[in-house]
Design an enzyme around this catalytic site. Structure first.
Site, PDB file in Angstrom:
ATOM      1  N   ASP A   1      49.114  83.722  29.694  1.00  0.00           N
ATOM      2  CA  ASP A   1      50.351  84.311  30.079  1.00  0.00           C
ATOM      3  C   ASP A   1      50.514  83.775  31.457  1.00  0.00           C
ATOM      4  O   ASP A   1      49.650  83.728  32.265  1.00  0.00           O
ATOM      5  CB  ASP A   1      50.009  85.783  29.984  1.00  0.00           C
ATOM      6  CG  ASP A   1      50.138  86.434  28.653  1.00  0.00           C
ATOM      7  OD1 ASP A   1      50.613  85.643  27.738  1.00  0.00           O
ATOM      8  OD2 ASP A   1      49.540  87.301  28.196  1.00  0.00           O
TER       9      ASP A   1
ATOM     10  N   ASP B   1      56.284  85.372  23.838  1.00  0.00           N
ATOM     11  CA  ASP B   1      56.608  86.549  23.836  1.00  0.00           C
ATOM     12  C   ASP B   1      58.125  86.915  24.061  1.00  0.00           C
ATOM     13  O   ASP B   1      58.611  87.839  23.252  1.00  0.00           O
ATOM     14  CB  ASP B   1      55.793  87.266  25.008  1.00  0.00           C
ATOM     15  CG  ASP B   1      54.213  87.229  24.852  1.00  0.00           C
ATOM     16  OD1 ASP B   1      53.732  87.075  23.781  1.00  0.00           O
ATOM     17  OD2 ASP B   1      53.418  87.371  25.735  1.00  0.00           O
TER      18      ASP B   1
END
Length: 224
Positions: free
Chosen positions: A130, A146
């Protein structure tokens, strides 16, 4: 014995659009993650647009937006099930909008699943990369996969609200449905289409000598 209804043909265009969207999302997600891992320092905030957009490289063992960090195996299995379900379900899609939505969802699920399968600390337990931080919107850190999952969910809801079916047709509004039900009821009762002219119940009478005798007799009887 009635014949079974023929199966609808597979829409090659819809499946191609779904596959294209999925490949683009996976390639973009994995390519950017590779750049992040190679160039960004771990755990260090890199401002891009002040506090509106920041880069912060972290590894997430949980689900999207760092949820449930101790359940990596569970989310690996769930992601695999989602990927398989979309692939099986793709044969029913005729709408290009639905194809793109499910393609984005498939690409997002695959992007994070690849991390869980092949990144450290091991197969099925890998940590997802991330790196996108938007503190003004949410405290969580996320990635491109995402983002596409969220976008596909928003478009999914819009398609449902607008009544767009998987085959590209539109669902009837409440008023249209009532009119269709009324027409179907009339047809079932009268045995004819609702707009068909009604047959006259009166017997046509003529004095044409070529007409049947009972028709001429009725005319003579009326005359007397």
């Amino acid at each position: 014995m009635s014949r079974p209804a023929p199966r609808a043909k597979v829409s090659v265009r819809a499946i191609a659009a779904l596959a294209f969207a999925a490949v683009v999302v996976v390639a973009l997600d994995q390519g950017v993650k590779a750049l992040v891992v190679a160039n960004l320092p771990y755990g260090t905030v890199v401002p891009v647009l002040g506090n509106a957009l920041q880069l912060l490289y972290v590894r997430n063992p949980g689900a999207a937006f760092s949820f449930a960090v101790n359940m990596t195996w569970v989310f690996s299995i769930v992601s695999t099930a989602v990927v398989v379900a979309i692939i099986v379900f793709a044969r029913r899609i005729r709408s290009m909008w639905w194809a793109l939505v499910l393609g984005m969802l498939l690409g997002g699920a695959l992007g994070n699943l690849l991390d869980r399968l092949f990144r450290e600390p091991g197969f099925g337990r890998g940590h997802v990369v991330d790196f996108i931080s938007t503190p003004w919107m949410m405290p969580a850190i996320y990635n491109i996969a995402d983002s596409f999952i969220c976008i596909s969910m928003v478009v999914f809801v819009l398609l449902v609200i607008l009544g767009v079916n998987l085959d590209g047709s539109r669902a009837l509004s409440a008023k249209q449905q009532r009119a269709a039900d009324a027409a179907a009821t009339t047809t079932a009762t009268d045995g004819r289409p609702a707009d068909a002219p009604r047959a006259s119940s009166q017997v046509a009478v003529t004095d044409d000598p070529r007409a049947p005798r009972d028709s001429r007799d009725a005319l003579g009887h009326d005359a007397t």
